[in-house]
Design a protein around this motif. Structure first.
Motif, PDB file in Angstrom:
ATOM      1  N   PRO A  54      24.051   3.148 -18.174  1.00 18.64           N
ATOM      2  CA  PRO A  54      24.527   3.471 -16.620  1.00 18.64           C
ATOM      3  C   PRO A  54      25.737   4.532 -16.953  1.00 18.64           C
ATOM      4  O   PRO A  54      26.806   4.159 -17.411  1.00 18.64           O
ATOM      5  N   ASP A  55      25.686   5.441 -15.834  1.00 16.47           N
ATOM      6  CA  ASP A  55      26.820   6.499 -15.758  1.00 16.47           C
ATOM      7  C   ASP A  55      27.400   6.322 -14.474  1.00 16.47           C
ATOM      8  O   ASP A  55      26.706   5.704 -13.372  1.00 16.47           O
ATOM      9  N   PRO A  56      28.611   6.919 -14.039  1.00 13.88           N
ATOM     10  CA  PRO A  56      29.243   6.867 -12.567  1.00 13.88           C
ATOM     11  C   PRO A  56      28.091   7.413 -11.622  1.00 13.88           C
ATOM     12  O   PRO A  56      28.057   6.556 -10.565  1.00 13.88           O
ATOM     13  N   ASP A  57      27.366   8.218 -11.952  1.00 17.13           N
ATOM     14  CA  ASP A  57      26.521   8.778 -10.815  1.00 17.13           C
ATOM     15  C   ASP A  57      25.513   7.743 -10.201  1.00 17.13           C
ATOM     16  O   ASP A  57      25.183   7.439  -9.246  1.00 17.13           O
ATOM     17  N   GLY A  58      24.777   7.022 -11.284  1.00 17.82           N
ATOM     18  CA  GLY A  58      23.832   6.122 -11.347  1.00 17.82           C
ATOM     19  C   GLY A  58      24.395   4.969 -10.694  1.00 17.82           C
ATOM     20  O   GLY A  58      23.668   4.447  -9.865  1.00 17.82           O
ATOM     21  N   ILE A  59      25.582   4.547 -11.337  1.00 15.92           N
ATOM     22  CA  ILE A  59      26.084   3.161 -10.593  1.00 15.92           C
ATOM     23  C   ILE A  59      26.402   3.252  -9.188  1.00 15.92           C
ATOM     24  O   ILE A  59      26.340   2.305  -8.369  1.00 15.92           O
ATOM     25  N   ALA A  60      27.046   4.371  -8.790  1.00 13.45           N
ATOM     26  CA  ALA A  60      27.609   4.703  -7.479  1.00 13.45           C
ATOM     27  C   ALA A  60      26.366   4.724  -6.542  1.00 13.45           C
ATOM     28  O   ALA A  60      26.173   4.257  -5.332  1.00 13.45           O
ATOM     29  N   SER A  61      25.186   5.368  -6.954  1.00 16.28           N
ATOM     30  CA  SER A  61      24.071   5.468  -5.974  1.00 16.28           C
ATOM     31  C   SER A  61      23.353   4.307  -5.864  1.00 16.28           C
ATOM     32  O   SER A  61      22.691   4.022  -4.856  1.00 16.28           O
ATOM     33  N   ALA A  62      23.220   3.409  -7.015  1.00 12.96           N
ATOM     34  CA  ALA A  62      22.689   2.135  -6.919  1.00 12.96           C
ATOM     35  C   ALA A  62      23.646   1.195  -5.906  1.00 12.96           C
ATOM     36  O   ALA A  62      23.169   0.331  -5.199  1.00 12.96           O
ATOM     37  N   MET A  63      24.865   1.383  -5.814  1.00 11.81           N
ATOM     38  CA  MET A  63      25.669   0.652  -4.962  1.00 11.81           C
ATOM     39  C   MET A  63      25.497   1.218  -3.424  1.00 11.81           C
ATOM     40  O   MET A  63      25.316   0.218  -2.578  1.00 11.81           O
ATOM     41  N   ALA A  64      25.343   2.354  -3.514  1.00 12.15           N
ATOM     42  CA  ALA A  64      25.057   2.869  -2.077  1.00 12.15           C
ATOM     43  C   ALA A  64      23.591   2.298  -1.501  1.00 12.15           C
ATOM     44  O   ALA A  64      23.473   2.034  -0.459  1.00 12.15           O
ATOM     45  N   GLN A  65      22.639   2.433  -2.538  1.00 15.50           N
ATOM     46  CA  GLN A  65      21.310   1.981  -2.032  1.00 15.50           C
ATOM     47  C   GLN A  65      21.140   0.410  -1.624  1.00 15.50           C
ATOM     48  O   GLN A  65      20.749  -0.041  -0.639  1.00 15.50           O
ATOM     49  N   ALA A  66      22.141  -0.227  -2.363  1.00 17.76           N
ATOM     50  CA  ALA A  66      22.102  -1.803  -2.116  1.00 17.76           C
ATOM     51  C   ALA A  66      22.715  -2.116  -0.798  1.00 17.76           C
ATOM     52  O   ALA A  66      22.289  -2.905  -0.005  1.00 17.76           O
ATOM     53  N   HIS A  67      23.509  -1.096  -0.437  1.00 17.02           N
ATOM     54  CA  HIS A  67      24.202  -1.118   0.809  1.00 17.02           C
ATOM     55  C   HIS A  67      23.342  -0.774   2.022  1.00 17.02           C
ATOM     56  O   HIS A  67      23.404  -1.570   3.101  1.00 17.02           O
ATOM     57  N   ILE A  68      22.627   0.281   1.863  1.00 22.86           N
ATOM     58  CA  ILE A  68      21.625   0.395   2.814  1.00 22.86           C
ATOM     59  C   ILE A  68      20.578  -0.543   3.153  1.00 22.86           C
ATOM     60  O   ILE A  68      20.113  -0.832   4.005  1.00 22.86           O
ATOM     61  N   ALA A  69      20.187  -0.917   1.958  1.00 21.27           N
ATOM     62  CA  ALA A  69      18.970  -1.710   1.901  1.00 21.27           C
ATOM     63  C   ALA A  69      19.426  -3.050   2.793  1.00 21.27           C
ATOM     64  O   ALA A  69      18.428  -3.537   3.238  1.00 21.27           O
ATOM     65  N   GLN A  70      20.502  -3.486   2.401  1.00 21.51           N
ATOM     66  CA  GLN A  70      21.095  -4.776   3.411  1.00 21.51           C
ATOM     67  C   GLN A  70      20.917  -4.428   4.885  1.00 21.51           C
ATOM     68  O   GLN A  70      20.469  -5.284   5.485  1.00 21.51           O
ATOM     69  N   ARG A  71      21.239  -3.086   5.122  1.00 19.71           N
ATOM     70  CA  ARG A  71      21.151  -2.878   6.593  1.00 19.71           C
ATOM     71  C   ARG A  71      19.746  -2.738   7.011  1.00 19.71           C
ATOM     72  O   ARG A  71      19.371  -2.998   8.089  1.00 19.71           O
ATOM     73  N   CYS A  72      18.798  -2.532   6.110  1.00 15.76           N
ATOM     74  CA  CYS A  72      17.380  -2.311   6.431  1.00 15.76           C
ATOM     75  C   CYS A  72      16.577  -3.605   6.345  1.00 15.76           C
ATOM     76  O   CYS A  72      15.418  -3.752   6.680  1.00 15.76           O
ATOM     77  N   GLY A  73      17.364  -4.802   6.198  1.00 14.69           N
ATOM     78  CA  GLY A  73      16.834  -6.026   6.122  1.00 14.69           C
ATOM     79  C   GLY A  73      16.120  -6.543   4.664  1.00 14.69           C
ATOM     80  O   GLY A  73      15.083  -7.424   4.756  1.00 14.69           O
ATOM     81  N   VAL A  74      16.243  -5.692   3.742  1.00 13.21           N
ATOM     82  CA  VAL A  74      15.646  -6.134   2.340  1.00 13.21           C
ATOM     83  C   VAL A  74      16.505  -7.463   1.958  1.00 13.21           C
ATOM     84  O   VAL A  74      17.696  -7.715   2.198  1.00 13.21           O
ATOM     85  N   GLY A  75      15.576  -8.315   1.616  1.00 14.89           N
ATOM     86  CA  GLY A  75      16.092  -9.793   1.127  1.00 14.89           C
ATOM     87  C   GLY A  75      17.242 -10.081   0.201  1.00 14.89           C
ATOM     88  O   GLY A  75      18.257 -10.626   0.426  1.00 14.89           O
ATOM     89  N   GLN A  76      16.761  -9.223  -1.099  1.00 14.42           N
ATOM     90  CA  GLN A  76      17.762  -9.309  -2.356  1.00 14.42           C
ATOM     91  C   GLN A  76      17.771  -7.996  -3.001  1.00 14.42           C
ATOM     92  O   GLN A  76      16.438  -7.339  -3.053  1.00 14.42           O
ATOM     93  N   THR A  77      18.695  -7.548  -3.175  1.00 15.08           N
ATOM     94  CA  THR A  77      18.753  -6.114  -4.112  1.00 15.08           C
ATOM     95  C   THR A  77      19.499  -6.493  -5.299  1.00 15.08           C
ATOM     96  O   THR A  77      20.595  -7.016  -5.299  1.00 15.08           O
ATOM     97  N   THR A  78      19.017  -6.497  -6.379  1.00 16.94           N
ATOM     98  CA  THR A  78      19.745  -6.404  -7.834  1.00 16.94           C
ATOM     99  C   THR A  78      19.843  -5.082  -8.677  1.00 16.94           C
ATOM    100  O   THR A  78      18.679  -4.432  -8.542  1.00 16.94           O
TER     101      THR A  78
END
Length: 382
Positions: A54-78
């Motif tokens: 994992p590098d900073p770009d990948g880690i940050a992008s994953a954090m952003a997707q998890a944040h958006i996923a929560q707003r979209c009703g995704v039950g769990q994001t790992t």
């Protein structure tokens, strides 16, 4: 009457005060399509599977997707990864921002997973087991793929310097970050750090990358960003650089260096050595390689040459695995490769194993620059 500032005074003004032409907002269609696709996983479990180390770009992008996923009703994001956080800077990012990452070898390690998602990658990590039969929900990346990737939603852009840029756009359209919210500050800080590292401190940034940085800079935790940006060089990296210099071979404007064996935790020192060597004034392309963890030949390519496409160059040099996936890939100025050495890694004679690796690597690289390797092992260094 107030005198006008001298040119030297103007040069000392903070860069952020300089007038920046307003850029048109990106079209919202892709962000909406991304959100609509995530909404299809409402109440489901999505594994964001990072590829490689994992590098900073990948880690940050994953954090952003998890944040958006929560707003979209995704039950769990790992957020999961297979390989070590091998760079001190990346470990600091995870620790200082409190990022929740799971090191896994199998999808089953995180329970029942309904969908996979990839960020900063267009395919699953080959070392992640039990992915068969699990649908890929989204792919967001800025690297060139050898074949069109398959998922319900694909956003693959070659005109940005970081995947973080794409996620800043999504957040702007879907869930704007608030400087008063601590979690939003963490995400903005991670995205800014990812943008900076993947564009070499914005030296390789495109217009979209600058626009993304402008969008999130006021939300970032400046002190934390400064801590993340202190790129100290570890003693192990200094040692690898010394070994690279000692083994350096130069052919016209191309250079290569084999640094021997490195541990899994120090594999990023190969890239650091390549970053260092490419600064030599008489070369424009360099490849540094070594044996990592007695399992893989890993290497990094760095180039200033406009005629070198790192991804195509490495694919031509090292070919593909038995599933048709290239051993190497990259972007405009840099690339990397990873080739398994199989049962040869069991050898107890490390000197003999390195001799075989060195001969194979130098032969392949010399062919790429138009030099036929000499019979036996090439030992000429500079």
């Amino acid at each position: 009457m107030t005198s006008k500032p001298s040119p030297s005074q103007k040069m000392t003004d903070p860069v952020r005060r300089l007038p920046v032409p307003a850029a048109a907002a990106p079209p919202p269609e892709r962000a909406r399509a991304f959100a609509d696709t995530l909404a299809e996983a409402k109440g489901k479990h999505v594994l964001i599977a990072l590829r490689g180390h994992p590098d900073p770009d990948g880690i940050a992008s994953a954090m952003a997707q998890a944040h958006i996923a929560q707003r979209c009703g995704v039950g769990q994001t790992t957020i999961g990864y297979c390989h070590e956080l091998s760079h001190r800077e990346n470990r600091a990012l995870v620790k200082l921002l409190g990022v929740e990452l799971r090191k896994i070898k199998s999808v089953k390690d995180v329970g029942n997973v309904d969908f996979l998602s990839f960020v900063d990658a267009y395919d699953v990590d080959p070392d992640l087991a039990d992915t068969d039969g699990i649908e890929v929900l989204t792919i967001v990346d800025h690297h060139r793929a050898p074949t069109p990737p398959k998922a319900r939603f694909v956003d693959l852009r070659l005109d940005v310097g970081a995947t973080a840029t794409i996620f800043v756009e999504y957040l702007e359209q879907l869930a704007p970050l608030d400087s008063e919210v601590e979690d939003d500050q963490r995400i903005a800080t991670a995205l800014m750090h990812g943008l900076s590292t993947d564009t070499d401190d914005f030296m390789l940034a495109r217009a979209g990358d600058f626009r993304a940085a402008a969008e999130i800079i006021e939300v970032c935790d400046r002190d934390l960003l400064a801590d993340l940006s202190r790129r100290l060089i570890a003693p192990s990296a200094m040692d690898v650089m010394a070994r690279a210099l000692a083994s350096l071979v130069v052919r016209r404007n191309f250079a290569m260096a084999g640094i021997g064996f490195v541990s899994e935790g120090d594999r990023d020192t190969i890239a650091q050595a390549a970053d260092f060597l490419v600064r030599r004034e008489d070369i424009d392309t360099v490849v540094v390689y070594g044996v990592v963890g007695d399992r893989f030949i890993e290497g990094s390519l760095r180039t200033h040459s406009p005629s070198v496409d790192p991804s195509a160059w490495l694919e031509q040099a090292f070919g593909y695995d038995d599933k048709g996936r290239p051993y190497g890939g990259g972007r405009r100025d840099k690339g990397g490769f990873r080739i398994p050495i199989g049962f040869l890694g069991r050898s107890t004679d490390r000197a003999q194993l390195w001799t075989l690796v060195e001969h194979a690597m130098r032969s392949a690289l010399l062919r790429m620059v138009g030099d036929e390797p000499a019979t036996g092992v090439l030992v000429q260094t500079v």
